[in-house]
Scaffold this motif. Structure first.
Motif, mmCIF file in Angstrom:
data_model
loop_
_atom_site.group_PDB
_atom_site.id
_atom_site.type_symbol
_atom_site.label_atom_id
_atom_site.label_comp_id
_atom_site.label_asym_id
_atom_site.label_seq_id
_atom_site.Cartn_x
_atom_site.Cartn_y
_atom_site.Cartn_z
ATOM 1 N N ILE A 131 -10.709 -0.068 -10.790
ATOM 2 C CA ILE A 131 -10.391 -1.283 -11.741
ATOM 3 C C ILE A 131 -10.009 -2.428 -10.746
ATOM 4 C CG2 ILE A 131 -9.225 0.617 -13.135
ATOM 5 C CD1 ILE A 131 -6.479 -0.189 -11.619
ATOM 6 N N ASN A 132 -10.394 -2.508 -9.576
ATOM 7 C CA ASN A 132 -10.409 -3.731 -8.858
ATOM 8 C C ASN A 132 -11.151 -4.918 -9.521
ATOM 9 O OD1 ASN A 132 -9.955 -5.979 -7.206
ATOM 10 N ND2 ASN A 132 -11.495 -4.807 -5.376
ATOM 11 N N GLY A 133 -10.692 -6.057 -9.871
ATOM 12 C CA GLY A 133 -11.372 -6.968 -10.554
ATOM 13 C C GLY A 133 -11.493 -6.843 -12.286
ATOM 14 N N VAL A 134 -10.930 -5.748 -12.742
ATOM 15 C CA VAL A 134 -10.689 -5.069 -13.936
ATOM 16 C C VAL A 134 -9.516 -5.565 -14.616
ATOM 17 C CG1 VAL A 134 -11.261 -3.407 -15.691
ATOM 18 C CG2 VAL A 134 -12.584 -3.517 -13.789
ATOM 19 N N LEU A 135 -8.550 -4.496 -14.358
ATOM 20 C CA LEU A 135 -7.073 -4.646 -14.764
ATOM 21 C C LEU A 135 -6.142 -5.543 -13.752
ATOM 22 C CD1 LEU A 135 -6.116 -1.272 -15.915
ATOM 23 C CD2 LEU A 135 -6.416 -3.482 -17.243
ATOM 24 N N VAL A 136 -6.869 -5.574 -12.542
ATOM 25 C CA VAL A 136 -6.135 -6.607 -11.515
ATOM 26 C C VAL A 136 -7.338 -7.373 -10.767
ATOM 27 C CG1 VAL A 136 -4.751 -6.669 -9.097
ATOM 28 C CG2 VAL A 136 -4.402 -4.666 -10.774
ATOM 29 N N PRO A 137 -7.173 -8.850 -11.010
ATOM 30 C CA PRO A 137 -7.985 -9.693 -10.673
ATOM 31 C C PRO A 137 -8.503 -9.247 -9.054
ATOM 32 C CG PRO A 137 -6.413 -11.026 -11.691
ATOM 33 C CD PRO A 137 -5.982 -9.639 -11.727
ATOM 34 N N ALA A 138 -9.565 -9.447 -8.432
ATOM 35 C CA ALA A 138 -10.065 -9.134 -7.223
ATOM 36 C C ALA A 138 -9.530 -9.894 -6.224
ATOM 37 C CB ALA A 138 -11.675 -9.112 -7.175
ATOM 38 N N ASP A 139 -8.976 -10.927 -6.673
ATOM 39 C CA ASP A 139 -8.374 -11.887 -5.201
ATOM 40 C C ASP A 139 -6.728 -11.955 -5.495
ATOM 41 O OD1 ASP A 139 -8.077 -13.240 -7.829
ATOM 42 O OD2 ASP A 139 -8.531 -15.090 -7.074
ATOM 43 N N ALA A 140 -6.302 -10.869 -6.193
ATOM 44 C CA ALA A 140 -4.753 -10.902 -6.445
ATOM 45 C C ALA A 140 -4.169 -10.271 -5.195
ATOM 46 C CB ALA A 140 -4.429 -10.095 -7.640
ATOM 47 N N THR A 141 -3.027 -10.751 -4.811
ATOM 48 C CA THR A 141 -2.206 -10.460 -3.758
ATOM 49 C C THR A 141 -0.682 -10.238 -4.379
ATOM 50 O OG1 THR A 141 -1.866 -12.635 -2.766
ATOM 51 C CG2 THR A 141 -3.548 -11.200 -1.804
ATOM 52 N N ALA A 142 0.006 -9.284 -3.824
ATOM 53 C CA ALA A 142 1.394 -8.995 -4.444
ATOM 54 C C ALA A 142 2.328 -9.267 -3.088
ATOM 55 C CB ALA A 142 1.558 -7.741 -5.005
ATOM 56 N N GLU A 143 3.495 -9.685 -3.381
ATOM 57 C CA GLU A 143 4.757 -9.602 -2.459
ATOM 58 C C GLU A 143 5.780 -9.313 -3.045
ATOM 59 O OE1 GLU A 143 4.852 -14.002 -1.433
ATOM 60 O OE2 GLU A 143 3.052 -13.651 0.083
ATOM 61 N N PHE A 144 7.040 -8.837 -2.492
ATOM 62 C CA PHE A 144 7.988 -8.434 -3.073
ATOM 63 C C PHE A 144 9.377 -8.741 -2.261
ATOM 64 C CE2 PHE A 144 6.911 -5.567 0.647
ATOM 65 C CZ PHE A 144 8.079 -5.361 1.115
ATOM 66 N N ASP A 145 10.452 -8.692 -2.984
ATOM 67 C CA ASP A 145 11.700 -8.806 -2.396
ATOM 68 C C ASP A 145 12.568 -7.802 -3.123
ATOM 69 O OD1 ASP A 145 14.308 -9.648 -1.894
ATOM 70 O OD2 ASP A 145 14.004 -12.045 -2.214
ATOM 71 N N ASN A 146 12.898 -6.825 -2.302
ATOM 72 C CA ASN A 146 13.679 -5.709 -2.711
ATOM 73 C C ASN A 146 15.220 -6.084 -2.968
ATOM 74 O OD1 ASN A 146 11.771 -3.560 -2.604
ATOM 75 N ND2 ASN A 146 12.113 -3.264 -0.237
#
Length: 528
Positions: A131-146
């Motif tokens: 699902i890379n590039g399908v449900l999630v754009p292939a250039d996406a990155t995610a960051e978090f703040d717990n």
């Protein structure tokens, strides 16, 4: 029917028919939740890791085991909280504020760090996520703040539907990210139901969890009285058998099409109705393929009466597919195929093949430089699809093309499409991948070949590439005109032709849906 939405009809086994002998589907006599919801699928789901499959049958199962960040109303498209209680969005970034108190099956907390890791796992090319590039754009990155309880998903190239793509991702817990195989035949999520038994080709049993409180508004919790304690998903390959079991009350839900649908519709209730592409052809453009020649592709498109093929595939209940993404909710409900799909014109097809150097011999079949024009057609076996392929075979023979049929079940087809060792195994493939956004379809129409990508036909259409890049700069409905133009470039070049669509209806008996038109864990309720 053909379920190429992400596929198989064969004879039912006696074991499948006898599985519920002596049992009954539905709730207890007092209407309590001590019953079992029994859902019949025509295809075995295969790999249940939602990051490693695009098979529709798998999605039917994982919808009970995993939750999404956002719930999208299938009728209106309206977004509402699920794992995320709120969000802020732009065309390049979405920040999700997660609900507190969400737990995984093992009792561990679902943290922003784990949610962010889901996105980064999918976009890591070494993981070869389907699902890379399908449900999630292939250039996406995610960051978090717990501490803040937030996850921010960013893309470098603007995305028209970033919230819809990322919010619909099924979120897994950390053990599945550490070992993807752990989720291939088990549930490793936060869903209302957890998988307790999996018998490939026969049945999958899921049991309701305690303490589930974070589903979509209006949906079930663990305490909802009508929510079934157990869900059994049965693999029943024969549609007529599934129809009989549904009407007899041994199934609570089944998708029924074809000759059996009329009698089911007269007695059962409509649970879910989805508009799906049932026929879509891809023409391989890999080196050495006759279909790499645009004139050959155009000739093959013109030599087939797609309207007649539609009626065979859908048993007379279908209609013309208007675009690549037919499912609801659809932010771009344009008609892209009208006027863009090559017209049925046998004489023009013959002329194009002549000009391409494929000349008819004394036997009426074409050849070029001693090579016969023999093409392989990949498809999923079903009664109606097999009949349609035989019709196509006959029609192509009239213009001198030898069409060899290569049919099998869903796993056979997916292997031929996406396994590296099978690259180039087809000349034409009937391979619709249904979705609700035109952007989801991009990996099938451009970009990398499998296994790194999904473009198994090797399509490289400059106009399509230019238009989708421009569409990505616009948000939501403002991008629709460009998406339409991009699709039309594919049809005019005969890269892919979506032609047959049909409403696929899942019927209910003894059950109802708390969330309309949605068959997922928080939606299923038993009738008293």
């Amino acid at each position: 029917m053909n379920k190429t939405r992400f596929l198989k009809v064969a004879a039912a086994t006696s074991a499948g028919v006898l599985l519920l002998a002596g049992c009954s589907a539905g709730g207890g006599d007092d209407g309590s939740s001590n019953g079992t919801f029994v859902f019949g699928l025509t295809d075995d789901p295969g790999n249940l890791n939602p990051f490693m499959t695009t098979a529709n049958a798998a999605r039917e199962v994982t919808g009970f085991m995993y939750d999404n960040l956002v719930f999208f109303d299938p009728e209106t498209g309206e977004a509402s909280p699920w794992l995320a209680e709120s969000w802020e969005e732009s065309s390049t970034e979405v920040t999700y504020h997660l609900k507190e108190g969400v737990t995984c099956e093992d009792g561990s907390e679902l943290t922003p760090e784990v949610v962010a890791a889901n996105f980064n796992w999918v976009t890591d090319v070494e993981n070869e996520s389907a699902i890379n590039g399908v449900l999630v754009p292939a250039d996406a990155t995610a960051e978090f703040d717990n501490d803040a309880g937030t996850v921010t998903v960013s893309v470098t190239a603007p995305s028209s539907f970033l919230l819809t793509q990322t919010g619909a991702l099924e979120i897994m817990c950390q053990p599945a990210l550490d070992d993807p195989d752990a989720a291939s035949a088990a549930s490793v999520g936060t869903g209302l139901y957890q998988l307790t038994e999996a018998v490939t080709g026969d049945h999958y049993t899921l049991t309701k969890r305690d303490g589930y409180t974070w589903g979509p508004e209006g949906g079930n919790t663990s305490e909802t009285e009508a929510a079934p304690d157990e869900v059994t998903i049965r693999v029943i390959e024969n549609v007529s058998t599934a129809a009989n079991l549904l009407l007899a009350g041994e199934l609570n839900a089944a998708t029924v099409t074809g000759p059996d649908e009329d009698r089911v519709a007269a007695s059962a209730e409509v649970g879910r109705r989805v508009s799906l592409i049932q026929g879509q052809w891809y023409f391989s453009q890999l080196e050495g393929k006759p279909t790499a020649d645009p004139n050959v592709r155009l000739a093959l498109a013109k030599a087939i009466d797609f309207e007649a093929l539609t009626q065979v595939i859908t048993d007379g209940k279908g209609y013309r597919a208007e675009r690549l993404a037919m499912m609801a909710p659809n932010q771009c409900p344009y008609d892209a195929t009208d006027g863009a799909v090559p017209d049925y014109d046998v004489a023009a097809a013959e002329k194009l093949l002549d000009e391409a150097g494929w000349v008819k011999g004394a036997d009426g079949m074409r050849a070029k430089d001693g090579q016969p024009l023999t093409l392989s057609m990949l498809f999923t076996v079903s009664e109606t699809m097999s009949a349609a392929m035989e019709l196509a075979q006959q029609e192509y023979a009239k213009v001198g093309v030898d069409l060899q049929l290569d049919g099998g079940d869903v796993n056979f087809k997916l292997s031929k499409l996406y396994d590296e060792g099978n690259l180039g195994s087809f000349d034409i493939a009937d391979a619709a991948i249904n979705a609700w956004l035109p952007s989801i379809m991009v990996p099938w129409n451009t970009g990398a070949l499998p296994p790194g990508g999904r473009n198994s036909a090797g399509i490289d259409n400059p106009v399509y590439n230019e238009k989708i890049a421009a569409a990505g700069e616009l948000a939501g409905v403002e991008s629709c005109d460009l998406w339409k133009e991009a699709e039309q470039a594919l049809y005019e070049a005969a890269d892919t032709i979506p032609f047959a669509a049909q409403d696929e209806v899942t019927y209910l008996n003894g059950a109802e849906l708390a969330l309309p038109n949605t068959l997922i864990g928080p939606s299923i309720q038993m009738k008293g």
